[in-house]
Design a protein around this motif. Sequence first.
Motif, short mmCIF file in Angstrom:
data_model
loop_
_atom_site.label_atom_id
_atom_site.label_comp_id
_atom_site.label_asym_id
_atom_site.label_seq_id
_atom_site.Cartn_x
_atom_site.Cartn_y
_atom_site.Cartn_z
N LEU A 143 58.05 65.20 28.10
CA LEU A 143 56.68 64.72 28.04
C LEU A 143 55.75 65.89 27.73
N ASP A 144 54.71 65.64 26.91
CA ASP A 144 53.70 66.65 26.67
C ASP A 144 52.71 66.68 27.84
N PRO A 145 51.74 67.60 27.85
CA PRO A 145 50.81 67.69 28.99
C PRO A 145 50.04 66.41 29.28
N SER A 146 49.85 65.54 28.28
CA SER A 146 49.13 64.28 28.51
C SER A 146 50.05 63.19 29.05
N GLY A 147 51.35 63.49 29.18
CA GLY A 147 52.29 62.51 29.73
C GLY A 147 52.97 61.66 28.69
N ARG A 148 52.82 61.99 27.41
CA ARG A 148 53.45 61.21 26.35
C ARG A 148 54.79 61.82 25.92
N ILE A 149 55.73 60.96 25.55
CA ILE A 149 57.06 61.41 25.13
C ILE A 149 56.97 62.09 23.76
N TYR A 188 66.01 51.38 21.44
CA TYR A 188 64.90 51.77 20.58
C TYR A 188 65.29 52.99 19.74
N ALA A 189 64.71 53.08 18.56
CA ALA A 189 64.87 54.29 17.74
C ALA A 189 63.99 55.39 18.32
N PRO A 190 64.36 56.67 18.12
CA PRO A 190 63.57 57.78 18.68
C PRO A 190 62.11 57.72 18.28
N GLU A 191 61.83 57.36 17.01
CA GLU A 191 60.43 57.33 16.56
C GLU A 191 59.63 56.23 17.25
N HIS A 192 60.29 55.22 17.80
CA HIS A 192 59.59 54.16 18.51
C HIS A 192 59.15 54.64 19.90
N LEU A 193 59.91 55.55 20.49
CA LEU A 193 59.60 56.03 21.84
C LEU A 193 58.63 57.20 21.84
N VAL A 194 58.64 58.00 20.78
CA VAL A 194 57.74 59.15 20.71
C VAL A 194 56.29 58.67 20.73
N GLY A 195 55.49 59.26 21.60
CA GLY A 195 54.08 58.88 21.74
C GLY A 195 53.84 57.92 22.89
N LYS A 196 54.91 57.31 23.41
CA LYS A 196 54.75 56.41 24.55
C LYS A 196 54.80 57.21 25.85
N ARG A 197 54.54 56.50 26.97
CA ARG A 197 54.63 57.10 28.29
C ARG A 197 55.85 56.56 29.01
N LEU A 198 56.31 57.30 30.01
CA LEU A 198 57.46 56.84 30.77
C LEU A 198 57.19 55.48 31.39
N GLY A 199 55.95 55.24 31.84
CA GLY A 199 55.61 53.95 32.45
C GLY A 199 55.80 52.78 31.52
N ASP A 200 55.74 53.01 30.20
CA ASP A 200 55.92 51.93 29.24
C ASP A 200 57.36 51.42 29.22
N SER A 203 48.98 75.90 33.96
CA SER A 203 48.84 74.67 33.17
C SER A 203 50.21 74.14 32.73
N VAL A 204 50.30 72.82 32.62
CA VAL A 204 51.57 72.18 32.27
C VAL A 204 51.83 72.30 30.77
N ILE A 205 53.01 72.80 30.41
CA ILE A 205 53.43 72.87 29.01
C ILE A 205 54.18 71.59 28.63
N SER A 206 55.11 71.20 29.48
CA SER A 206 55.89 69.99 29.24
C SER A 206 56.56 69.56 30.53
N THR A 207 57.08 68.34 30.54
CA THR A 207 57.83 67.83 31.69
C THR A 207 59.18 67.32 31.19
N ARG A 208 60.25 67.82 31.78
CA ARG A 208 61.60 67.43 31.37
C ARG A 208 62.15 66.43 32.39
N ILE A 209 62.68 65.32 31.90
CA ILE A 209 63.18 64.26 32.77
C ILE A 209 64.62 63.92 32.38
N THR A 210 65.50 63.86 33.39
CA THR A 210 66.88 63.46 33.20
C THR A 210 67.11 62.10 33.85
#
Length: 379
Positions: A28-34, A47-59, A113-120
């Motif tokens: 996730l970027d600092p705004s919380g988007r994938i 989903y294809a990778p391009e469909h998930l990029v820009g979304k949030r984990l909550g979606d 400041s947050v650079i990114s968030t990594r989730i497994t």
Amino acid sequence: MLQNPPRASIIEDLEDLYENAPCGYLSLDPSGRIFKVNKTLCNWVGYAPEHLVGKRLGDLLNIAGRMFYETHIAPLLRMQGFFNEVALDLVAQNGERLPVIANAAERRAADGSVISTRITLLKAADRRRYEQGLLNARDQSRSSEAVARAILKDERETSQLREQFIAVLGHDLRNPLASISAGARILLRRTEDEAEVRVLDMMQTTVTRMSGLIDNVLDLARGRLGGGISLGRDADLPLQPVLAQVVDELRTTMPDRVIERDFRIIDPVDCDRSRIGQMVSNLLGNALTHGAADKPVRIGASTANGMFELWVANSGEPIPDAVMAHLFQPFFRGEVRASLQGLGLGLYIAFQIAEAHDGTLTVASTAEETRFTFRMPLR
């Protein structure tokens, strides 16, 4: 004699290890988007990778998981920078639920400041089998009509108890939340340290967001329990200062966005000013979230011909017809219009406030503009 593999081969192996790992990875970027997701997770959810990029984990979560993430996990992540072994349910493209165990860690710069968030994400197969066992047991118990009626009655009572619990919990959360806010304000006046100021500002922002979530949940519970949205009408007090205050608060919260306002309220408006302010806050927040970032959000309010009219408009992609049909339902968020944060209650509460004032809340969306319009009689 063993030879070291070439650098290109190592890079290729590492890339394959990431993409085809036995677990899901996303960043996730600092705004919380994938902004990055591996093939394993894409295959799981369909989903294809391009469909998930820009979304949030909550979606990708179901309603319960989204509520739990917004109210518990996201604040914990911001405070300590990680969380471990959190059970969540992903919703795949075909609508099936995928139980997973999530672990996350933030990557931060030297200034904090947050650079990114990594989730497994790891599949929770045992949990799926347990849930399937519960479903089978429920199906067997419903073989008798008498048992089925008893279960239905119990579910209704449980539902009512749950909503009463939500209402009581919301009230009980206000006092400690107010204490946290007051303490943060006192500390903010006493410190000049930049790091401490950032933490205290983050606490105040979280308190404000949590207060809004509590208000929305309480209003939802009241509506479901039959009490409806409560009003305290007063035509003697001016409405325009309340609207201006809401605009100023959102400008402070999102300083990079432009909000243009045009208020022409020349007649008294018989309304609950606090509730109208809540409606405006929800509509403006929705417009700032879904509108084009490089275009201003516009708000106007006026009185004429015995009616009060308020509108909020933003530029950006139009709302699809399929989404429009469910826009004012609770917990609904369109697939292409992921909320910046929240549970999908903002527009539902705004619609309930409009109805409580004997007014209407409508929406029109084109390629040029999306506009929400509230109209009500002045008296």
